[in-house]
Design a protein around this motif. Structure first.
Motif, PDB file in Angstrom:
ATOM      1  N   UNK A 148      37.938  83.749  55.101  1.00  0.00           N
ATOM      2  CA  UNK A 148      37.360  84.528  55.845  1.00  0.00           C
ATOM      3  C   UNK A 148      36.508  84.184  56.970  1.00  0.00           C
ATOM      4  N   UNK A 149      35.932  83.166  56.771  1.00  0.00           N
ATOM      5  CA  UNK A 149      35.028  82.396  57.577  1.00  0.00           C
ATOM      6  C   UNK A 149      35.642  81.618  58.891  1.00  0.00           C
ATOM      7  N   UNK A 150      36.940  81.213  58.163  1.00  0.00           N
ATOM      8  CA  UNK A 150      37.691  79.912  58.821  1.00  0.00           C
ATOM      9  C   UNK A 150      36.789  78.657  59.238  1.00  0.00           C
ATOM     10  N   UNK A 151      36.156  78.401  58.151  1.00  0.00           N
ATOM     11  CA  UNK A 151      35.344  77.113  58.032  1.00  0.00           C
ATOM     12  C   UNK A 151      35.181  76.584  56.695  1.00  0.00           C
ATOM     13  N   UNK A 152      34.930  75.237  56.586  1.00  0.00           N
ATOM     14  CA  UNK A 152      34.711  74.922  55.336  1.00  0.00           C
ATOM     15  C   UNK A 152      33.437  75.391  54.820  1.00  0.00           C
ATOM     16  N   UNK A 153      33.350  75.757  53.268  1.00  0.00           N
ATOM     17  CA  UNK A 153      32.086  76.196  52.741  1.00  0.00           C
ATOM     18  C   UNK A 153      31.402  74.834  51.898  1.00  0.00           C
ATOM     19  N   UNK A 154      30.649  74.256  52.492  1.00  0.00           N
ATOM     20  CA  UNK A 154      29.966  73.204  51.687  1.00  0.00           C
ATOM     21  C   UNK A 154      28.771  73.753  50.895  1.00  0.00           C
ATOM     22  N   UNK A 155      28.737  73.092  49.773  1.00  0.00           N
ATOM     23  CA  UNK A 155      27.598  73.499  48.588  1.00  0.00           C
ATOM     24  C   UNK A 155      26.504  72.565  48.499  1.00  0.00           C
ATOM     25  N   UNK A 156      25.512  72.829  47.871  1.00  0.00           N
ATOM     26  CA  UNK A 156      24.294  71.953  47.728  1.00  0.00           C
ATOM     27  C   UNK A 156      24.915  70.852  46.783  1.00  0.00           C
ATOM     28  N   UNK A 157      24.028  69.648  46.720  1.00  0.00           N
ATOM     29  CA  UNK A 157      24.528  68.562  45.974  1.00  0.00           C
ATOM     30  C   UNK A 157      24.493  68.771  44.316  1.00  0.00           C
ATOM     31  N   UNK A 158      23.563  70.053  43.779  1.00  0.00           N
ATOM     32  CA  UNK A 158      23.560  70.097  42.540  1.00  0.00           C
ATOM     33  C   UNK A 158      24.545  70.808  42.169  1.00  0.00           C
ATOM     34  N   UNK A 159      25.451  71.363  42.864  1.00  0.00           N
ATOM     35  CA  UNK A 159      26.501  72.308  42.302  1.00  0.00           C
ATOM     36  C   UNK A 159      27.411  71.486  42.065  1.00  0.00           C
ATOM     37  N   UNK A 160      28.548  72.090  41.208  1.00  0.00           N
ATOM     38  CA  UNK A 160      29.850  71.708  40.502  1.00  0.00           C
ATOM     39  C   UNK A 160      30.755  72.917  40.524  1.00  0.00           C
ATOM     40  N   UNK A 161      32.052  72.588  41.383  1.00  0.00           N
ATOM     41  CA  UNK A 161      32.912  73.390  41.458  1.00  0.00           C
ATOM     42  C   UNK A 161      33.903  73.527  40.175  1.00  0.00           C
ATOM     43  N   UNK A 162      34.001  74.815  39.559  1.00  0.00           N
ATOM     44  CA  UNK A 162      34.958  75.284  38.768  1.00  0.00           C
ATOM     45  C   UNK A 162      36.024  76.027  39.312  1.00  0.00           C
ATOM     46  N   UNK A 163      37.252  76.119  38.760  1.00  0.00           N
ATOM     47  CA  UNK A 163      38.241  77.114  39.139  1.00  0.00           C
ATOM     48  C   UNK A 163      37.980  78.494  39.303  1.00  0.00           C
ATOM     49  N   UNK A 164      37.293  79.044  38.153  1.00  0.00           N
ATOM     50  CA  UNK A 164      37.024  80.457  38.184  1.00  0.00           C
ATOM     51  C   UNK A 164      35.601  80.672  37.701  1.00  0.00           C
ATOM     52  N   UNK A 165      34.575  81.158  38.206  1.00  0.00           N
ATOM     53  CA  UNK A 165      33.574  81.527  37.699  1.00  0.00           C
ATOM     54  C   UNK A 165      33.589  82.478  36.509  1.00  0.00           C
ATOM     55  N   UNK A 166      34.462  83.371  36.644  1.00  0.00           N
ATOM     56  CA  UNK A 166      34.466  84.512  35.590  1.00  0.00           C
ATOM     57  C   UNK A 166      35.118  83.613  34.268  1.00  0.00           C
ATOM     58  N   UNK A 167      36.198  82.930  34.540  1.00  0.00           N
ATOM     59  CA  UNK A 167      36.673  82.112  33.289  1.00  0.00           C
ATOM     60  C   UNK A 167      35.759  81.208  32.604  1.00  0.00           C
ATOM     61  N   UNK A 168      34.914  80.607  33.475  1.00  0.00           N
ATOM     62  CA  UNK A 168      33.908  79.722  33.050  1.00  0.00           C
ATOM     63  C   UNK A 168      32.982  80.476  32.008  1.00  0.00           C
ATOM     64  N   UNK A 169      32.344  81.582  32.355  1.00  0.00           N
ATOM     65  CA  UNK A 169      31.381  82.259  31.744  1.00  0.00           C
ATOM     66  C   UNK A 169      32.281  82.756  30.371  1.00  0.00           C
ATOM     67  N   UNK A 170      33.356  83.178  30.453  1.00  0.00           N
ATOM     68  CA  UNK A 170      34.294  83.820  29.264  1.00  0.00           C
ATOM     69  C   UNK A 170      34.461  82.452  28.359  1.00  0.00           C
ATOM     70  N   UNK A 171      34.751  81.311  28.873  1.00  0.00           N
ATOM     71  CA  UNK A 171      35.241  80.348  27.847  1.00  0.00           C
ATOM     72  C   UNK A 171      34.022  79.711  27.213  1.00  0.00           C
ATOM     73  N   UNK A 172      32.885  79.669  27.853  1.00  0.00           N
ATOM     74  CA  UNK A 172      31.642  79.276  27.251  1.00  0.00           C
ATOM     75  C   UNK A 172      31.088  80.127  26.133  1.00  0.00           C
ATOM     76  N   UNK A 173      31.368  81.553  26.377  1.00  0.00           N
ATOM     77  CA  UNK A 173      31.091  82.442  25.195  1.00  0.00           C
ATOM     78  C   UNK A 173      31.958  82.307  24.148  1.00  0.00           C
ATOM     79  N   UNK A 174      33.172  81.880  24.397  1.00  0.00           N
ATOM     80  CA  UNK A 174      34.311  81.827  23.279  1.00  0.00           C
ATOM     81  C   UNK A 174      33.756  80.442  22.658  1.00  0.00           C
ATOM     82  N   UNK A 175      33.236  79.784  23.049  1.00  0.00           N
ATOM     83  CA  UNK A 175      32.714  78.442  22.420  1.00  0.00           C
ATOM     84  C   UNK A 175      31.173  78.556  21.832  1.00  0.00           C
ATOM     85  N   UNK A 176      30.626  79.996  22.030  1.00  0.00           N
ATOM     86  CA  UNK A 176      29.540  79.975  21.340  1.00  0.00           C
ATOM     87  C   UNK A 176      28.151  79.926  21.976  1.00  0.00           C
ATOM     88  N   UNK A 177      28.317  79.841  23.261  1.00  0.00           N
ATOM     89  CA  UNK A 177      27.184  79.831  24.186  1.00  0.00           C
ATOM     90  C   UNK A 177      26.649  81.409  24.219  1.00  0.00           C
TER      91      UNK A 177
END
Length: 205
Positions: free
Chosen positions: A171-200
């Motif tokens: 959308x912005x036609x540029x690279x989206x850089x993240x802060x050093x403390x961030x880790x990329x996951x494929x899908x944020x929604x899926x990440x939340x769902x999987x953690x709940x399935x693991x008992x989080x």
């Protein structure tokens, strides 16, 4: 001179004596064997009775727990529960500084609470959609706070949705850089769902 008839009679008598004596001896020889056989049969008949008596259902021996044993088991159970880490997932899906700060407040308070108790805890802040701005290096309104928080609270981690990052790049036609403390996951929604399935535990802002 001896009469031949007497001679035959004497020989016949001696033969009868020998025959009768042999039969009597044979019967005497067989008597202990027969007695032993009868004794063994009687013993074998008694043996199953003993085995059946020894294996009666009501005679099973069980160990009883003393109060001290029960207390020790209860303490061991509590120790095992204490060793299990507490796990919390927080999501941010809005580009709202107030929501971002509220999420950081919750994460900090939970981390401090269990640190005071000496119990392990893991906390994940998962961002997706407009909430990715929280972890963007160029637009995050809480970037300085996250830098300080990460140094003093290693229990808290930050996850960025890869799908959202890619959509923003297009959308912005540029690279989206993240802060050093961030880790990329494929899908944020899926990440939340999987953690709940693991008992989080999941807390919605």
């Amino acid at each position: 001179m001896i009469n031949p008839k007497w001679t035959m009679a004497i020989i016949s008598g001696m033969a009868m004596v020998l025959l009768v004596g042999s039969r009597a001896q044979a019967e005497l020889d067989n008597l202990p064997i027969a007695h032993a056989s009868e004794t063994n049969q009687a013993s074998n008949q008694k043996q199953p009775t003993r085995q059946m008596q020894a294996s009666k259902p009501g005679q099973t021996r069980t160990s009883k727990q003393t109060p001290a044993t029960r207390a020790a088991l209860a303490q061991a159970t509590k120790s095992e529960i204490a060793k299990k880490p507490h796990q919390l997932v927080l999501q941010v899906n809005s580009n709202d500084p107030a929501m971002m700060n509220l999420t950081l407040n919750n994460a900090t308070n939970v981390a401090q609470y269990y640190r005071d108790l000496g119990e392990p805890v893991s906390i994940e802040v998962v961002t997706f959609g407009p909430g990715l701005h929280m972890l963007r290096d160029d637009t995050s309104p809480v970037k300085p706070r996250i830098e300080v928080l990460a140094m003093s609270n290693p229990e808290i981690s930050f996850k960025a949705c890869g799908n959202t990052q890619e959509n923003m790049r297009k959308a912005e036609n540029k690279d989206i850089n993240l802060i050093p403390q961030a880790t990329v996951v494929k899908s944020g929604v899926v990440r939340v769902m999987e953690l709940q399935e693991q008992g989080w535990s999941y807390v919605k802002p």
